[in-house]
Design an enzyme around this catalytic site. Structure first.
Site, PDB file in Angstrom:
ATOM      1  N   CYS A  12       0.819  -1.215   0.000  1.00  9.85           N
ATOM      2  CA  CYS A  12       0.000   0.000   0.000  1.00  9.85           C
ATOM      3  C   CYS A  12       0.855   1.268   0.000  1.00  9.85           C
ATOM      4  O   CYS A  12       0.447   2.290  -0.566  1.00  9.85           O
ATOM      5  CB  CYS A  12      -0.976   0.004   1.169  1.00  9.85           C
ATOM      6  N   HIS A  63      -2.688   1.147   7.133  1.00 11.43           N
ATOM      7  CA  HIS A  63      -2.832   1.162   5.678  1.00 11.43           C
ATOM      8  C   HIS A  63      -2.556   2.573   5.166  1.00 11.43           C
ATOM      9  O   HIS A  63      -3.019   3.561   5.751  1.00 11.43           O
ATOM     10  CB  HIS A  63      -4.262   0.729   5.322  1.00 11.43           C
TER      11      HIS A  63
END
Length: 226
Positions: free
Chosen positions: A62, A163
């Protein structure tokens, strides 16, 4: 021959594309920088209007996706991020800036070093400041770090992991370029992105990085002071 579209992304499924845009209800519808020498290319992009670059989630990459999405170009790859990790901790047997499994999960130091290599800077946003002081016209894009649900195939696990998510303006519209989304999500104008940031920061576990030029960082003009 043109490749068929890739299904909706999960943690293990990835694709790089210029996706059609998902619009939030109530919102109206609607470069850049050279890569560091030696960086390998990301997967091939599939163009489709509107021209918003959006990489989809693969492994734990990510941070790589957020960098490419915020820069709207394929500039970084897993190999490039691993090289940055080695430069940050050349004598470390177990590198503290990435996953021990070699699947990514890069920390903020990798993101900052990657941006610095392109002549950019990452500025932490002080969550105690009102978002009205954020000078969005001076900001190239934003990278958020927030908790995200974990899934194993079709099974959702009762876990949350950190994330990285990119926000970026394209042609006057701000987009949420989260690599776990099926397509870019249109947030609208400055009011729309401020509302999105306010909701994310209200969760209490969100951190925000402003991606700016070195000149903007040094002048401090990413912040409205009056």
């Amino acid at each position: 021959m043109r490749k068929r579209p890739v299904p909706a992304s999960r943690e293990a499924d990835g694709a790089t594309r210029r996706d059609p845009v998902t619009r939030r209800p109530g919102r109206r519808s609607p470069p850049l920088l050279g890569a560091e020498e030696g960086m390998s290319q990301a997967p091939e992009a599939r163009p489709s209007p509107p021209s918003v670059y959006h990489e989809r989630q693969r492994l734990e990459l990510c941070a790589v996706h957020a960098l490419n999405n915020v820069l709207q170009q394929q500039l970084f790859s897993q190999e490039a991020a691993d090289e940055i990790c080695k430069r940050l901790a050349p004598d470390s047997r177990l590198n503290p800036h990435r996953s021990l499994l070699g699947t990514g999960n890069y920390d903020v130091n990798v993101i900052m070093a990657a941006l610095q290599g392109l002549g950019l800077a990452a500025v932490w946003w002080d969550r105690r400041r009102p978002l009205s002081q954020l000078a969005l016209p001076q900001v190239l894009g934003l990278i958020l770090n927030l908790p995200s649900p974990v899934s194993l195939g079709l099974l959702s696990l009762p876990l949350r992991r950190r994330h990285w998510v990119a926000l970026r303006q394209v042609d006057g519209i701000y987009y949420n370029l989260d690599s776990k989304l099926r397509a870019p999500e249109a947030l609208g104008d400055e009011d729309g992105v401020r509302a999105f940031l306010a909701a994310a920061l209200a969760q209490g576990l969100c951190e925000v990085l402003l991606v700016v030029t070195k000149e903007v960082e040094e002048a401090g003009c990413w912040l409205y002071t009056s």
